[in-house]
Design an enzyme around this catalytic site. Structure first.
Site, PDB file in Angstrom:
ATOM      1  CB  SER A 184     -66.719 -38.764 -44.003  1.00 48.91           C
ATOM      2  OG  SER A 184     -68.079 -38.852 -43.616  1.00 48.91           O
TER       3      SER A 184
ATOM      4  CE1 TYR B 265     -66.575 -35.512 -39.704  1.00 51.99           C
ATOM      5  CE2 TYR B 265     -68.284 -36.191 -41.252  1.00 51.99           C
ATOM      6  CZ  TYR B 265     -67.130 -36.469 -40.535  1.00 51.99           C
ATOM      7  OH  TYR B 265     -66.539 -37.703 -40.658  1.00 51.99           O
TER       8      TYR B 265
END
Length: 281
Positions: A142, A155
């Site tokens: 990501s 995250y």
């Protein structure tokens, strides 16, 4: 048909980016096994691709699910050439200060169990087959694997851990297996869900207008669809074109890392010089 004759296993392939990867791989000539928790998503894949796809319903937090997926893949297609670890959850950029004391431990465990342990277990289960085929591993990272604000503390930490996993496995498995990652930014058309421990499990990122949120703050000026990301996953799965490629993560997020402190880009200066409007002025 760049993947003709190849066999892939995709986790989280029933929706969003994972589904787009499966669709593209089949279009490129591959046969694909999919591990996903959604029976409905797997049924839609089977309806779309028939015998080119085999689906396994399971949970990426458990090694037995991965072993079943690998076994089903080999039973159906005879081998495994490429593992794509893709299943994940998001924290909706929840700051640490906003996570209640009574939920933080469960939230951490859930995040890392899916986003990190899920990849590790997939790699463990697939290793014998990948060694035999001299295969490829691709983990979806990501923009949060490199930069802040793509997620909250949970995250972002999980995706940084994925970077470490990619590099370590590339070292441990070389020269037999190539291990790489792809780090997307915002994706239009994905169905990324939130943490159950934070009561976000029924919330989909599709409810957020990423176009409005991001197109004016990233240098490329537009937010890509899931389908537009799949070309990189095809390239990383090829054999002849990736001989020297391992331990790498493609920073594939619209230029987030090169945006300026004030402006996303200086494209307006080019318009002044080269556009018809600028020339007229």
């Amino acid at each position: 048909m760049r993947l003709k004759g190849e066999v892939a296993l995709v986790t989280g392939g029933g929706s969003g980016l994972g589904r787009a990867i499966v669709d593209r791989y089949v279009a490129e000539g591959a046969r694909v096994a999919v591990l996903d928790r959604s029976s409905a998503g797997l049924a839609k894949l089977k309806e779309a691709h028939g015998d080119a796809v085999v689906g396994v319903e399971g949970d990426v937090r458990f090694l037995d699910s991965h072993k079943q997926a690998v076994a089903s893949c080999i039973e159906a297609f005879g081998k495994l050439d490429c593992l794509v670890g893709n299943a994940g959850v998001w924290d909706y950029i929840t700051p640490l200060v906003d996570i209640p004391d009574g939920q933080i431990e469960d939230a951490f465990d859930e995040m890392f169990a899916i986003n990190v342990k899920g990849y590790l277990l997939a790699a463990k289960a697939a290793l014998p087959a990948l060694y035999k085929s001299k295969g490829r591993v691709i983990f979806t990272a990501s923009n949060a694997a490199f930069y802040t604000s793509g997620g909250g503390a949970l995250y972002t930490a999980s995706k940084h851990a994925v970077v470490g996993l990619i590099k370590q496995l590339a070292y441990e498995w070389g020269p037999h297996i190539r291990v790489n990652g792809i780090a997307p930014g915002g994706i239009i058309g994905t169905d990324l869900r939130g943490l159950k421990a934070l009561d976000l499990q029924d919330r989909s990122i599709a409810t957020i207008s990423l176009k409005d949120m991001l197109e004016n703050v990233i240098p490329v000026g537009e937010v890509a669809t899931a389908e537009q990301y799949t070309g990189a996953f095809v390239f990383f799965a090829t054999r002849a074109e990736t001989v020297p490629l391992t331990g790498s993560i493609l920073d594939f997020n619209g230029g987030w890392g090169v945006r300026g402190l004030i402006d996303a880009n200086l494209g307006a200066e080019l318009e002044k010089r080269f556009s018809e409007k600028g020339e007229a002025a």
